[in-house]
Design a protein around this motif. Structure first.
Motif, PDB file in Angstrom:
ATOM      1  N   ASP A   1      19.929  45.441   9.128  1.00  0.00           N
ATOM      2  CA  ASP A   1      20.395  45.698  10.490  1.00  0.00           C
ATOM      3  C   ASP A   1      19.419  45.147  11.517  1.00  0.00           C
ATOM      4  O   ASP A   1      19.822  44.558  12.520  1.00  0.00           O
TER       5      ASP A   1
ATOM      6  N   TRP B   1      20.116  42.363  14.405  1.00  0.00           N
ATOM      7  CA  TRP B   1      19.884  42.617  15.832  1.00  0.00           C
ATOM      8  C   TRP B   1      18.976  41.549  16.434  1.00  0.00           C
ATOM      9  O   TRP B   1      19.134  41.179  17.593  1.00  0.00           O
TER      10      TRP B   1
ATOM     11  N   ASP C   1      21.102  38.613  17.378  1.00  0.00           N
ATOM     12  CA  ASP C   1      22.144  38.868  18.374  1.00  0.00           C
ATOM     13  C   ASP C   1      21.597  38.612  19.775  1.00  0.00           C
ATOM     14  O   ASP C   1      20.546  39.114  20.155  1.00  0.00           O
TER      15      ASP C   1
ATOM     16  N   TYR D   1      20.735  41.586  22.469  1.00  0.00           N
ATOM     17  CA  TYR D   1      19.520  42.385  22.368  1.00  0.00           C
ATOM     18  C   TYR D   1      18.258  41.579  22.687  1.00  0.00           C
ATOM     19  O   TYR D   1      17.152  42.048  22.466  1.00  0.00           O
TER      20      TYR D   1
END
Length: 53
Positions: free
Chosen positions: A28, A32, A35, A38
């Motif tokens: 995860d 992130w 992405d 973020y």
């Protein structure tokens, strides 16, 4: 001769669960990082406006 530690079922279950949770968290976290939502952007005007005594 190699000696192996013998686990009980609950110990083995806890070990596998802990390993799975750690792996899931790492996956995860890497998702992130990739992405764009973020991404941390430094605002220089606000950063430079901070007065340090």
């Amino acid at each position: 001769m190699k000696l192996m530690k013998i686990y009980s079922f609950t110990q083995l279950k806890d070990e596998i669960k802990s390993s799975y949770i750690t792996q899931k968290y790492d996956d995860d976290l890497s998702t992130w990082r990739k992405d764009k939502n973020y991404k941390v952007v430094k605002n220089d005007s606000v950063f430079n406006a901070i007065k340090v005594p």
